[in-house]
Design a protein around this motif. Structure first.
Motif, short mmCIF file in Angstrom:
data_model
loop_
_atom_site.label_atom_id
_atom_site.label_comp_id
_atom_site.label_asym_id
_atom_site.label_seq_id
_atom_site.Cartn_x
_atom_site.Cartn_y
_atom_site.Cartn_z
N LYS A 30 0.82 -1.22 0.00
CA LYS A 30 0.00 0.00 0.00
C LYS A 30 0.85 1.27 0.00
N GLU A 31 2.13 1.13 0.40
CA GLU A 31 3.02 2.29 0.46
C GLU A 31 4.45 1.80 0.29
N LYS A 102 8.08 -2.38 0.93
CA LYS A 102 7.35 -1.43 1.76
C LYS A 102 8.35 -0.40 2.27
N PRO A 137 3.10 9.52 0.72
CA PRO A 137 2.20 8.83 1.64
C PRO A 137 1.09 8.08 0.91
N ASN A 138 0.84 6.86 1.33
CA ASN A 138 -0.24 6.02 0.81
C ASN A 138 -0.16 5.75 -0.68
N GLU A 139 1.06 5.74 -1.24
CA GLU A 139 1.24 5.47 -2.66
C GLU A 139 2.36 4.46 -2.86
#
Length: 153
Positions: A30-31, A102, A137-139
């Motif tokens: 997710k990140e 991650k 963030p969140n990418e």
């Protein structure tokens, strides 16, 4: 020399769109960062009688450092002997060259491990940062790497 740099920059912009990368939902990431490492060697020039050799996915270790400038590296591009910023992560590609990792948001330098313990990076930006990558963030950042130190263009 300017033409060579312009050509490499153009190739670096095209490669992320030309390669197929596995869906990050498959890995649950997710990140962070993901992409494919491909290797090109030999005559890559198009021309009469040329079949148009293509880069192929390869297994490599991908080394992710806190962003490093040329002054932070030992050796000369594209093959460095060492990078003197903090090593954040190491990840291995699969047999097709795909990798994912991650990472927290931040700026990184992404290099591959090559023969004789050398680190490959053919890219830099206007700040002199080696293979710069920014995770937001969140990418998940798509970051493909073309190993072309044995290729002729």
């Amino acid at each position: 020399m300017k033409f060579y740099k312009a050509f490499l920059c153009a190739a670096a912009l095209i490669v992320p769109f030309a390669c197929t990368v596995r869906n990050t939902q498959q890995t649950g990431l997710k990140e962070g960062i993901s992409g494919q490492v491909t290797f090109a060697e030999g005559n890559m020039m198009p021309g009469p009688g040329q079949t148009g050799m293509k880069a192929r996915g390869v297994q490599r270790k991908v080394y992710i450092y806190k962003v490093a400038a040329a002054a932070d590296a030992e050796g000369q591009a594209p093959l460095f002997k060492a990078v003197r910023t903090k090593l954040v992560a190491t990840v291995s590609t699969d047999t097709a060259g795909y990798y994912s990792c991650k990472l927290k948001p931040g700026r990184y330098s992404v290099l591959t491990g090559e023969e004789n313990g050398q680190l490959f990076s053919s890219l830099s930006n206007d700040k002199g940062e080696i293979s710069p990558a920014e995770v937001l963030p969140n990418e998940v950042l798509l970051y493909n790497i073309l190993l072309n130190y044995k290729a002729a263009y």
